[in-house]
Design a protein around this motif. Sequence first.
Motif, PDB file in Angstrom:
ATOM      1  N   GLU A 182      -2.271  16.561  33.451  1.00  0.00           N
ATOM      2  CA  GLU A 182      -2.464  17.709  32.563  1.00  0.00           C
ATOM      3  C   GLU A 182      -3.416  18.713  33.167  1.00  0.00           C
ATOM      4  O   GLU A 182      -3.193  19.916  33.160  1.00  0.00           O
ATOM      5  CB  GLU A 182      -2.997  17.214  31.222  1.00  0.00           C
TER       6      GLU A 182
ATOM      7  N   THR B 284       5.656  18.886  23.143  1.00  0.00           N
ATOM      8  CA  THR B 284       5.359  17.682  22.371  1.00  0.00           C
ATOM      9  C   THR B 284       5.115  17.984  20.903  1.00  0.00           C
ATOM     10  O   THR B 284       4.887  17.079  20.112  1.00  0.00           O
ATOM     11  CB  THR B 284       4.109  16.974  22.941  1.00  0.00           C
TER      12      THR B 284
ATOM     13  N   THR C  87      -8.359  20.440  22.094  1.00  0.00           N
ATOM     14  CA  THR C  87      -8.107  20.448  20.654  1.00  0.00           C
ATOM     15  C   THR C  87      -8.317  19.071  20.048  1.00  0.00           C
ATOM     16  O   THR C  87      -8.934  18.934  18.986  1.00  0.00           O
ATOM     17  CB  THR C  87      -6.680  20.937  20.378  1.00  0.00           C
ATOM     18  N   ALA C  88      -7.800  18.038  20.715  1.00  0.00           N
ATOM     19  CA  ALA C  88      -7.925  16.674  20.187  1.00  0.00           C
ATOM     20  C   ALA C  88      -9.391  16.255  20.109  1.00  0.00           C
ATOM     21  O   ALA C  88      -9.821  15.652  19.121  1.00  0.00           O
ATOM     22  CB  ALA C  88      -7.139  15.705  21.058  1.00  0.00           C
TER      23      ALA C  88
ATOM     24  N   HIS D 179      -5.126  23.770  25.344  1.00  0.00           N
ATOM     25  CA  HIS D 179      -5.311  22.523  26.081  1.00  0.00           C
ATOM     26  C   HIS D 179      -5.384  21.388  25.063  1.00  0.00           C
ATOM     27  O   HIS D 179      -6.262  21.355  24.211  1.00  0.00           O
ATOM     28  CB  HIS D 179      -6.599  22.594  26.908  1.00  0.00           C
ATOM     29  N   ARG D 180      -4.445  20.458  25.159  1.00  0.00           N
ATOM     30  CA  ARG D 180      -4.341  19.400  24.158  1.00  0.00           C
ATOM     31  C   ARG D 180      -5.610  18.556  24.079  1.00  0.00           C
ATOM     32  O   ARG D 180      -6.059  18.182  22.987  1.00  0.00           O
ATOM     33  CB  ARG D 180      -3.139  18.506  24.469  1.00  0.00           C
TER      34      ARG D 180
ATOM     35  N   VAL E 141       2.159  21.085  25.648  1.00  0.00           N
ATOM     36  CA  VAL E 141       1.750  20.957  24.252  1.00  0.00           C
ATOM     37  C   VAL E 141       2.863  21.422  23.333  1.00  0.00           C
ATOM     38  O   VAL E 141       3.174  20.805  22.313  1.00  0.00           O
ATOM     39  CB  VAL E 141       0.459  21.746  23.992  1.00  0.00           C
TER      40      VAL E 141
ATOM     41  N   LEU F 129      -3.772  10.827  20.700  1.00  0.00           N
ATOM     42  CA  LEU F 129      -3.792  12.174  21.279  1.00  0.00           C
ATOM     43  C   LEU F 129      -4.421  12.218  22.668  1.00  0.00           C
ATOM     44  O   LEU F 129      -4.077  13.087  23.485  1.00  0.00           O
ATOM     45  CB  LEU F 129      -4.556  13.121  20.348  1.00  0.00           C
TER      46      LEU F 129
ATOM     47  N   ASP G  21       0.145  23.384  30.878  1.00  0.00           N
ATOM     48  CA  ASP G  21      -0.400  22.561  29.809  1.00  0.00           C
ATOM     49  C   ASP G  21       0.056  23.073  28.456  1.00  0.00           C
ATOM     50  O   ASP G  21       0.429  22.298  27.584  1.00  0.00           O
ATOM     51  CB  ASP G  21      -1.924  22.564  29.893  1.00  0.00           C
ATOM     52  N   ARG G  22       0.062  24.383  28.293  1.00  0.00           N
ATOM     53  CA  ARG G  22       0.523  24.929  27.024  1.00  0.00           C
ATOM     54  C   ARG G  22       1.984  24.619  26.802  1.00  0.00           C
ATOM     55  O   ARG G  22       2.420  24.331  25.698  1.00  0.00           O
ATOM     56  CB  ARG G  22       0.267  26.445  26.983  1.00  0.00           C
TER      57      ARG G  22
END
Length: 530
Positions: free
Chosen positions: A514, A529, A275-276, A271-272, A526, A501, A522-523
């Motif tokens: 998302e 991108t 992580t961000a 999940h972006r 990610v 991000l 979502d993956r």
Amino acid sequence: MSDTETPSEPAPRAGRREWTGLAVLALPTLLVSIDVFVMLLALPSLSNALGASSVQQLWITDIYPFMLAGLLITMGTLGDRIGRRRLLLIGAGAFGLASIASAYAVSPAMLIAARALLGIAGATLAPGTLSLISTMFRDPKQRGAAIGIWGACFSAGAIIGPLVGGTMLDHFWWGSAFLLGVPAMVLLLVLGPVFLPEYRNPDAGRLDLVSVLASLAAILPAIWGLKEIARDGWQAVPIAALLVGIGFGVAFVHRQRRLPNPLLDLSLFGHRAFTAALVSMFLGTMLTGAVMFFVTQTLQLLYNRDPFHAGLWMLPAILANTVSFIVSPKLGQRYRPAYLIGGGLLICTLGMLVITRAQADSGPAVLITGFTLVFLGAGPLVTLGMGLVFGTAPQEKAGAAAALNETSGQLGFALGIAALGSIGAAVYHGSISMPDGLPADAARAAKDSLTGAKDAARDLPGTVADTLLAPAREAFATELHTVVTIAAALLLATAVLVTALLRHMPPTGQPSAEAAAGPAEDRDAVTATG
């Protein structure tokens, strides 16, 4: 499945029982935080009473954070498996008993052992309280407010600790410093079963002991190496320990990818936003934590404030931090987290630039004004960042998410002090210039550090001592300015990174594309991108 709710599935709102449960969790958080920082004040007294050598003093100080950092991931995941409330209560009982054992220790070895048990028990508290907050407050808006209250309690302990500790040590024996957290643990044991819900993941599987050992082998050498680098510079043994930790970390990650029930589910990083948020909090903790370390050193070494009065000077910063923690979740309901976190980091950067105007021959006012701005701007990063971590992690993995959050903070803090501390030491050594005519031993001590200069000056006549201290104080001010300038530049880059991000994330409680897509889509997003 993400914990973020959609309009068709409104999250249940917390009631009086949950908010009372938060109070049960918040008080121990405050007192445990105070207890950790009070220990530093008690070290001289207990060393004299127990006859602790310099090596034993280091272990008395360091064993707690070592065990805490090494076991956070294990304890966070263990709570998901056996029950978060159960593990929290076990940890609270162990923490209280270990605190009593520390207070009445009769030898350095007994105190070191008791402090090790404190670290093991402490590893259950932070991920346990945070994961239970995630369980009790499913509504994103309420969860943000609860995280803000929790964060304010934890950070307050860092500043209140010297005040409370100084007062207690003036009136009681050194062991009283370790008893502060005991009443809070008793309160948690009594009220926890009444107000705290139980939650465990029924499909978690068995705990992989090899992964537990690998995580310890990764984190403990890394933390030790970073602390030694901060203390003595880039020596061969600490660097080797750091590399060993990195090697075991790689092996740990490789094993987690192959296990059906891993100790640490790496899919969380799919999940972006998760992580961000985690990366931004790691960088923020690394930089602001290092600046906090230098500010406390400056108050005591450059401006000659004892720990008690240094704590008094830092009260404006903790007040600003508390306000920021409380207000940030409310602002997060109207504005995107990317802009609030990025804007907060800009305020932190401004505060650091103010700190660079503090001079060796001035009072602490400029220093504290800048530091207050740093603490004011940190609120959105902590509260909204943690909200994103828990809002995007599945409920059954909240303990693991909390453990990752705390582990990244421990590593970030240690790395920041090690890296920026090493740079600062190099700047000090390169900028100091001692006048002729001083005793050789005193000049050599002054060239090593301001602490060495102050120790050497005690044995010198007044005018000679002033001649020795003046260049050391100026060199320390140059060290402070350089380190804080570097931290400001890196924090500005972090602000730009986190804004980029997280710009897709909506205000708290509003669904995002998302979140609605689910983890699989979502993956894919990610991956697409990069």
